[in-house]
Design an enzyme around this catalytic site. Sequence first.
Site, PDB file in Angstrom:
ATOM      1  N   ASP A  94       0.606  26.488  26.459  1.00  0.00           N
ATOM      2  CA  ASP A  94      -0.269  27.305  25.617  1.00  0.00           C
ATOM      3  C   ASP A  94      -1.682  26.739  25.433  1.00  0.00           C
ATOM      4  O   ASP A  94      -2.623  27.473  25.189  1.00  0.00           O
ATOM      5  CB  ASP A  94       0.368  27.489  24.223  1.00  0.00           C
ATOM      6  CG  ASP A  94       0.765  26.156  23.587  1.00  0.00           C
ATOM      7  OD1 ASP A  94       0.532  25.101  24.212  1.00  0.00           O
ATOM      8  OD2 ASP A  94       1.308  26.152  22.472  1.00  0.00           O
ATOM      9  N   HIS A  95      -1.849  25.430  25.581  1.00  0.00           N
ATOM     10  CA  HIS A  95      -3.143  24.831  25.229  1.00  0.00           C
ATOM     11  C   HIS A  95      -4.183  24.850  26.347  1.00  0.00           C
ATOM     12  O   HIS A  95      -5.346  24.584  26.103  1.00  0.00           O
ATOM     13  CB  HIS A  95      -2.947  23.374  24.790  1.00  0.00           C
ATOM     14  CG  HIS A  95      -2.495  23.225  23.367  1.00  0.00           C
ATOM     15  ND1 HIS A  95      -1.304  23.712  22.910  1.00  0.00           N
ATOM     16  CD2 HIS A  95      -3.084  22.650  22.298  1.00  0.00           C
ATOM     17  CE1 HIS A  95      -1.175  23.429  21.621  1.00  0.00           C
ATOM     18  NE2 HIS A  95      -2.245  22.784  21.226  1.00  0.00           N
ATOM     19  N   ASP A 159       3.214  18.253  18.150  1.00  0.00           N
ATOM     20  CA  ASP A 159       2.033  19.003  17.730  1.00  0.00           C
ATOM     21  C   ASP A 159       2.074  19.054  16.218  1.00  0.00           C
ATOM     22  O   ASP A 159       3.134  19.279  15.624  1.00  0.00           O
ATOM     23  CB  ASP A 159       2.073  20.420  18.303  1.00  0.00           C
ATOM     24  CG  ASP A 159       0.759  21.127  18.068  1.00  0.00           C
ATOM     25  OD1 ASP A 159      -0.040  21.225  19.015  1.00  0.00           O
ATOM     26  OD2 ASP A 159       0.508  21.559  16.923  1.00  0.00           O
ATOM     27  N   ARG A 447      -7.969  24.892  11.654  1.00  0.00           N
ATOM     28  CA  ARG A 447      -8.875  23.743  11.645  1.00  0.00           C
ATOM     29  C   ARG A 447     -10.300  24.192  11.907  1.00  0.00           C
ATOM     30  O   ARG A 447     -10.521  25.095  12.695  1.00  0.00           O
ATOM     31  CB  ARG A 447      -8.490  22.756  12.744  1.00  0.00           C
ATOM     32  CG  ARG A 447      -7.119  22.249  12.538  1.00  0.00           C
ATOM     33  CD  ARG A 447      -6.969  20.854  13.089  1.00  0.00           C
ATOM     34  NE  ARG A 447      -5.795  20.320  12.469  1.00  0.00           N
ATOM     35  CZ  ARG A 447      -4.765  19.814  13.127  1.00  0.00           C
ATOM     36  NH1 ARG A 447      -4.809  19.717  14.433  1.00  0.00           N
ATOM     37  NH2 ARG A 447      -3.722  19.375  12.473  1.00  0.00           N
ATOM     38  N   SER A 642      -4.644  16.065  14.364  1.00  0.00           N
ATOM     39  CA  SER A 642      -3.561  16.411  15.274  1.00  0.00           C
ATOM     40  C   SER A 642      -2.590  15.267  15.538  1.00  0.00           C
ATOM     41  O   SER A 642      -2.763  14.138  15.083  1.00  0.00           O
ATOM     42  CB  SER A 642      -4.153  16.883  16.587  1.00  0.00           C
ATOM     43  OG  SER A 642      -4.381  15.783  17.419  1.00  0.00           O
ATOM     44  N   ARG A 644      -1.967  14.244  18.638  1.00  0.00           N
ATOM     45  CA  ARG A 644      -2.179  13.742  20.003  1.00  0.00           C
ATOM     46  C   ARG A 644      -2.153  12.222  20.035  1.00  0.00           C
ATOM     47  O   ARG A 644      -2.948  11.543  19.397  1.00  0.00           O
ATOM     48  CB  ARG A 644      -3.477  14.308  20.584  1.00  0.00           C
ATOM     49  CG  ARG A 644      -4.735  13.899  19.869  1.00  0.00           C
ATOM     50  CD  ARG A 644      -5.941  14.705  20.340  1.00  0.00           C
ATOM     51  NE  ARG A 644      -5.887  16.048  19.781  1.00  0.00           N
ATOM     52  CZ  ARG A 644      -6.954  16.780  19.452  1.00  0.00           C
ATOM     53  NH1 ARG A 644      -8.153  16.319  19.659  1.00  0.00           N
ATOM     54  NH2 ARG A 644      -6.815  17.978  18.926  1.00  0.00           N
TER      55      ARG A 644
HETATM   56  C1  MIC Z   1      -4.529  20.859  17.483  1.00  0.00           C
HETATM   57  O1  MIC Z   1      -4.367  21.893  16.827  1.00  0.00           O
HETATM   58  O2  MIC Z   1      -5.396  20.011  17.234  1.00  0.00           O
HETATM   59  C2  MIC Z   1      -3.584  20.594  18.626  1.00  0.00           C
HETATM   60  C3  MIC Z   1      -4.352  20.679  19.884  1.00  0.00           C
HETATM   61  O3  MIC Z   1      -2.594  21.586  18.668  1.00  0.00           O
HETATM   62  C4  MIC Z   1      -2.983  19.208  18.411  1.00  0.00           C
HETATM   63  C5  MIC Z   1      -2.194  18.696  19.519  1.00  0.00           C
HETATM   64  C6  MIC Z   1      -2.991  18.192  20.675  1.00  0.00           C
HETATM   65  O4  MIC Z   1      -4.023  17.583  20.498  1.00  0.00           O
HETATM   66  O5  MIC Z   1      -2.539  18.416  21.798  1.00  0.00           O
HETATM   67  C7  MIC Z   1      -2.143  19.081  17.146  1.00  0.00           C
HETATM   68  O6  MIC Z   1      -2.400  19.781  16.193  1.00  0.00           O
HETATM   69  O7  MIC Z   1      -1.271  18.222  17.077  1.00  0.00           O
HETATM   70 FE1  SF4 Z   2      -2.790  25.816  19.322  1.00  0.00          FE
HETATM   71 FE2  SF4 Z   2      -3.071  23.760  17.620  1.00  0.00          FE
HETATM   72 FE3  SF4 Z   2      -4.624  25.945  17.477  1.00  0.00          FE
HETATM   73 FE4  SF4 Z   2      -2.122  26.129  16.818  1.00  0.00          FE
HETATM   74  S1  SF4 Z   2      -3.661  24.875  15.788  1.00  0.00           S
HETATM   75  S2  SF4 Z   2      -3.235  27.584  18.056  1.00  0.00           S
HETATM   76  S3  SF4 Z   2      -1.144  24.730  18.269  1.00  0.00           S
HETATM   77  S4  SF4 Z   2      -4.539  24.460  19.123  1.00  0.00           S
END
Ligand code: MIC
Ligand code: SF4
Length: 754
Positions: A94-95, A159, A447, A642, A644
């Site tokens: 999805d990312h 995640d 976010r 996140s 990550r």
């Molecule tokens: C995000 O919303 O920041 C992400 C991308 O989903 C991250 C995970 C990632 O960095 O791959 C998260 O929220 O954990």
């Molecule tokens: Fe994707 Fe993270 Fe955004 Fe949710 S908050 S849509 S998991 S990047």
Amino acid sequence: MLFDLDLVKSVYSGMSFRVEKARILLGRPLTLVEKILYAHLSDNESSVYKRGIDYVNFAPDRVAMQDATAQMALLQFMTAGKNKVAVPSTVHCDHLILAKAGAIEDLNQAKDQNSEVYDFLESVSSRYGIGFWRPGAGIIHQVVLENYAFPGGLMIGTDSHTVNAGGLGMIAIGVGGADAVDVMVGLPWELKMPSLIGVKLTGKLNGWTSSKDVILKVAGILTVKGGTGAILEYFGEGADSLSATGKGTICNMGAEIGATTSVFGYDEKMSDYLRATGRNAIADMADGIRNDLRSDDDVYQHPEKYFDQLIEINLSELEPYINGPYTPDAAFPISEFGKMVKEKKYPVKLEVGLIGSCTNSSYEDLTRAASIAQQASEKKLNVQSEFIITPGSEMIRFTTARDGILGSFEKIGGVVMANACGPCIGQWKRHTEDPTCSNSIITSFNRNFAKRNDGNPNTHAFVASPEIVTALSIAGRLDFNPLTDTLINADGKAVMLDEPVGIELPVKGFDVKDPGYLAPPADGGTLDVKVNPHSDRLQLLVPFEKWNGKDWKGLRLLIKVKGKCTTDHISMAGPWLRFRGHLDNISNNMLIGATNVFNNQINMVRNPVNGEYDTVPATARFCKAAGVGTIVIGDENYGEGSSREHAAMEPRFLGVKVVLVKSFARIHETNLKKQGMLALTFIDKADYEKVREDDQIDVLGLTTFAPGSHIAIALHHTDGSAEIFNVAHTYSDNQIEWFKAGGALNLIRLQQKM
Ligand code: MIC
Ligand code: SF4
């Protein structure tokens, strides 16, 4: 599709017994959180665990991973020497899909550009018995809510928004990949017993107010660190009146306040959602043990006795909120927001409105927003801003397309993108003439850190419910309040938008032609997983070195970070997502978003060896090559955001030995520990000021490293003076073993060999 029936049966068959055992052990009625946690202890030897103090071993029911984190998680898992995952696990693509022209074109492009990564993830999933959700199937958390989440369960996911599943009464926790590896190899999963925050919801939502506003308000109350180390449990008649997906929205954004997770007790709304998504059998079973899936009555009657902190919100009085910019906890009720826009001189023209994401893309969300779009058409209004919609899953897309909902967005100029994260994670080819100009956008995402959506530090990103985003996009102004203001339509008449109307669950039922799921073969043990040694996107991992058994002397400062430092600052997403499976390459983004306190510049630090200024990654690589260990100093809530683990692996890989900060965000602190780093906090926050740019730094006390022990930092300044102070750590015995082994994975490998 009905997944996990046997798994749920087995969890539920032991639930009442385990809950009663915990009730006897604790000698009092139990909250729902305690019921689920005590029912998932990894061994039967339960004792009373102290909240905020004791580390506890749990046995989660399942693991979910998204493509941007799964690569590193599975590269680590592959080195553990197992044939199959020990618990049901899934991967979701999805990312990595860039939102640019529209759903079909973007998806095809993504499949083409990411084929190497998708092929790797598909083959590694088949090899180790992991369910694989193809690109286009949807966003991990929406897919989990629709298929896997169940009341009373415990899951982890790589995640931070895994917490979304709390909307179906599951304790779902975001973790780094190394934690997922523990569970997938069959080891217990460790978590510090969380503290409990109760949120009592009274009254009922009405008018323009939605579930999103509950969490936007809570974020304002608790701030980005107020939930750290805690689980939020929502209850009260207001809670029971919210749809399951609305509950999911609230739990989802619990990540934004640093909470370990959030959860609601099982109720009719959850049962309705389970049934609507083809899970009658699970709803029937949950109905059968309903009392185990909610807190005991006394908790609801006297919550102050059971929670460490209590918040009460009257939904009948709650206003819609708009939060931002730059941080999700800057919360303003809509009635005050216009004034704020003027006072702070935020750009009033709204350039883009975006709805969807894992937070807000349910059928109900989209129908509420579509009811506004529909009115706009009828009242001869059009969107004045660019308007983008990202459905959360193929099931949602298919059903909302069938029911004309996506059509009503398109009719007013909306563009539907692929079922993916897209702009939410900076995977957005924004149509703008000047990518650096000051501007405003509003999203229904979660976010809004600087640069997150489009890489532009001057974009003011605000967060609100999908219906508010839709209304503001129609107005094209940030200071529009649909509750009180009028708009001039094509006939020059002043018109008002009526309150949104939503449909909780589709009258004709959910439907989907191809959900995009690939089940693993029964025995994939002989399949090959290929990683091209010349790839710039995937790289097999080489184990980190173990600790040398000595105190560290003469470390040098890599960067002393000033202010907010989220994982987006430490390991930026957007264009860097393409290197998530290649540690060496992604390390070139290490800390490039953080501000150096000594010159207020981003990505410009003093090389401690030759005194020259250069980027953070280049300086780190220089020190590593010169055999000089480095240290990173940080401010409050370091690593917020996140899950990550790249934000922890990159410093580890580039020779940083210690991260010493005023305070940590939970997942990041654990990720550092897992990778064998030393994660320390200032006892006296004023000591932060003592660290100078050209200090030689010793870390003392490592040879007697033990739970609760103090470690000392000695600073040798270039003027010949020295200062020494104690710092704190939160390492358990087990975590000290990770440190000594050079990382948790090294320890797992050792154990597998024995
Ligand atoms: C995000 O919303 O920041 C992400 C991308 O989903 C991250 C995970 C990632 O960095 O791959 C998260 O929220 O954990
Ligand atoms: Fe994707 Fe993270 Fe955004 Fe949710 S908050 S849509 S998991 S990047």
